[in-house]
Scaffold this motif. Structure first.
Motif, PDB file in Angstrom:
ATOM      1  N   VAL A  36       0.843  -1.288   0.121  1.00 49.75           N
ATOM      2  CA  VAL A  36       0.106  -0.036   0.111  1.00 49.75           C
ATOM      3  C   VAL A  36       0.985   1.259  -0.076  1.00 49.75           C
ATOM      4  CG1 VAL A  36      -1.776   1.294   1.325  1.00 49.75           C
ATOM      5  CG2 VAL A  36      -1.922  -1.128   1.113  1.00 49.75           C
ATOM      6  N   ASP A 181      -5.978   7.699   2.651  1.00 46.98           N
ATOM      7  CA  ASP A 181      -6.669   6.625   1.694  1.00 46.98           C
ATOM      8  C   ASP A 181      -5.993   5.206   1.656  1.00 46.98           C
ATOM      9  OD1 ASP A 181      -8.682   8.128   0.789  1.00 46.98           O
ATOM     10  OD2 ASP A 181      -7.665   8.920  -0.980  1.00 46.98           O
ATOM     11  N   ASP A 182      -4.533   5.469   1.870  1.00 46.66           N
ATOM     12  CA  ASP A 182      -3.622   4.385   1.938  1.00 46.66           C
ATOM     13  C   ASP A 182      -3.888   3.474   2.904  1.00 46.66           C
ATOM     14  OD1 ASP A 182      -2.202   4.892  -0.498  1.00 46.66           O
ATOM     15  OD2 ASP A 182      -0.569   6.314   0.592  1.00 46.66           O
ATOM     16  N   ARG A 184      -6.702   3.479   4.729  1.00 45.88           N
ATOM     17  CA  ARG A 184      -8.098   3.381   4.757  1.00 45.88           C
ATOM     18  C   ARG A 184      -8.272   1.701   3.716  1.00 45.88           C
ATOM     19  NH1 ARG A 184      -9.982   7.551   2.893  1.00 45.88           N
ATOM     20  NH2 ARG A 184     -11.130   8.329   4.794  1.00 45.88           N
ATOM     21  N   ASP A 185      -7.546   1.850   2.715  1.00 46.24           N
ATOM     22  CA  ASP A 185      -7.610   0.707   2.056  1.00 46.24           C
ATOM     23  C   ASP A 185      -6.878  -0.768   2.803  1.00 46.24           C
ATOM     24  OD1 ASP A 185      -8.433   1.751  -0.082  1.00 46.24           O
ATOM     25  OD2 ASP A 185      -6.560   1.987  -0.952  1.00 46.24           O
ATOM     26  N   ARG A 188      -9.516  -1.853   5.478  1.00 47.23           N
ATOM     27  CA  ARG A 188     -10.675  -2.663   5.128  1.00 47.23           C
ATOM     28  C   ARG A 188     -10.456  -3.846   4.436  1.00 47.23           C
ATOM     29  NH1 ARG A 188     -13.844   2.443   1.533  1.00 47.23           N
ATOM     30  NH2 ARG A 188     -14.302   3.665   3.530  1.00 47.23           N
ATOM     31  N   ARG A 189      -8.853  -3.952   3.838  1.00 46.97           N
ATOM     32  CA  ARG A 189      -8.504  -5.153   3.642  1.00 46.97           C
ATOM     33  C   ARG A 189      -8.219  -6.253   4.860  1.00 46.97           C
ATOM     34  NH1 ARG A 189      -2.491  -5.075   0.971  1.00 46.97           N
ATOM     35  NH2 ARG A 189      -3.716  -3.816  -0.515  1.00 46.97           N
TER      36      ARG A 189
END
Length: 451
Positions: A36, A181-182, A184-185, A188-189
């Motif tokens: 990420v 955003d990094d 957050r990804d 969520r992963r």
């Protein structure tokens, strides 16, 4: 050093049952494509991709690299991916526990491996800034002769913490802080991945936003907080990680700025810009919003210290002293009393005369250095205290300013090519007027061309 039987067994157990490992460890990427952020370092043909064997054939082998970046940006992760993906021998050392003896053992092993069965060695050295000069020197022959390909990680500026010969033999790769955003990804992963929480809990929007604020761009911190909060929620029989549960777990209240766009950094920016604009009332308004929201007073104080140098500087030399004193005070007393100290400093800074001359001066100087406008230190300014310096001409011709009536020696101080370069252009605002007079007088006595 290389894994022994016990380490290998532990790693095998971890692969079979990863649940015993922290979430941040379980969610480590297995390939560069899973990483990420840091996409500027992961383009085709990049040094990291060549290290894992992508396009590394031919006469130009992969280069040693130094990974520089703040904590939680993926330095160790990138080394881990290389260790899993490369077909080379991989050895890991930490500068906290290793010394010259361990480094030499790795180098000896690398020479035997490449000579005996053609196996190249990748050495990952974490926290290289903790190595002394002598310890870093011990790496030079191996890196220069490519007995090992070095991956070194540091959180400190390598231009100060890594010796020049090692820097010149390696590529410096700068890792950027992860964006929200990094992170957050990644969160969520982790919520759904089989290696992560496997969908056992969900994360509402307000909890996710607070978790991002807590993380501050640190992926490890974000995953650690998520794991703790998820565990607390499951212990209570809840399938959703609520904001209250997260606050209880990490012992940090959410910053409840309103939802009309005035978020954490927006309000902080408005505070500083109001101080810069000398609007004391607007500055106090934004300060009050931050105080009422429960913002960390140390964060506010840090912003005020930056403002004192960035926007006021020598127009009011007392501004930085006030800001530093405020920072020390709020660290000792905390809220609610810290609000008084922050108000004191905010008012003083907002009403102070303004100058950004110190900001533009260092910016111009840094720009020159980054463009390679440096040059050698003039010989008469070089250190002449060690044996043999005189034979090199160091210190010869230097004029000691204190021996002169006015305390100014008209001699060259800057490197050749920069002799008449001027960086500091003072204003005549407030107390900086006397610095403007002083700089004009001293430059004249130094024989410098007028700016």
């Amino acid at each position: 050093m290389e894994p022994d039987l016990f380490t290998a067994a532990a790693e095998e157990r971890q692969e079979k049952d990863p649940t015993g490992s922290p979430l941040a460890v379980r969610m480590r990427p297995r390939t560069l494509d899973e990483v990420v952020g840091q996409q500027h370092l992961l383009k085709p043909g990049s040094p990291l991709r060549r290290l894992v064997g992508e396009g590394a054939s031919g006469p130009a082998g992969p280069s040693s690299v130094i990974l520089w970046g703040p904590p939680g940006t993926g330095k160790t992760t990138l080394a881990y991916v290389v260790s899993k993906a490369t077909n080379k021998r991989f050895v890991e050392l930490s500068a906290i526990t290793a010394g010259v003896k361990e480094v030499r053992a790795v180098i000896d092993g690398a020479r035997r491996a490449v000579g005996g069965y053609g196996k190249e060695t990748v050495l990952f050295l974490d926290e290289i800034h903790r190595f002394s000069k002598a310890q870093q020197d011990s790496l030079l022959p191996a890196v220069e002769n490519r007995w090992v390909t070095l991956i070194a990680a540091t959180t400190e500026n390598p231009y100060f913490s890594v010796i020049s010969p090692l820097l010149s033999r390696s590529l410096l790769l700068t890792l950027e802080p992860l964006t929200d955003d990094d992170v957050r990804d990644l969160l969520r992963r982790a919520l759904t991945d089989e290696r992560g929480l496997k969908g056992a809990v969900t994360l509402p929007g307000d909890t996710e936003e607070h978790l991002l604020r807590i993380a501050g761009g640190d992926a490890r911190r974000a995953l650690t907080a998520l794991e703790a909060a998820a565990g607390a929620a499951l212990d209570k029989g809840e399938a959703e990680v609520g904001l209250t549960t997260l606050e209880e777990t990490v012992d940090r209240a959410a910053v409840k700025y309103d939802r009309d766009g005035d978020q954490h950094y927006d309000v902080a920016s408005a505070l500083i810009k109001s101080i810069r604009g000398s609007d004391v009332d607007a500055a106090l308004h934004y300060l009050a919003r931050m105080v009422e929201a429960g913002e960390d007073p140390r964060f506010i104080a840090r912003r005020l210290m930056i403002s004192a140098s960035e926007d006021i500087g020598l127009a009011d030399p007392n501004a930085l002293q006030i800001a530093v004193a405020a920072a020390q005070a709020v660290a000792m007393i905390g809220f609610p009393e810290a609000a008084l100290t922050l108000s004191h400093a905010t008012i003083a800074l907002a009403l102070a005369p303004k100058s950004n001359a110190a900001t533009t001066a260092i910016g111009a100087a840094l720009d020159d250095v980054r463009k390679g406008h440096t040059g050698p230190v003039p010989a008469h300014l070089r250190d002449s205290h060690y044996k043999g310096a005189g034979k090199l001409g160091h210190g010869q011709g230097y004029v000691y300013p204190h021996d002169l009536p006015e305390g100014i020696a008209a001699q060259q101080y800057a490197p050749d090519g920069l002799r008449d370069r001027t960086y500091y252009t003072p204003t005549r605002h407030g107390a900086e007027a006397r610095y403007a007079d002083a700089v004009e007088w001293t430059r004249g006595h130094l024989g410098r061309k007028p700016s």
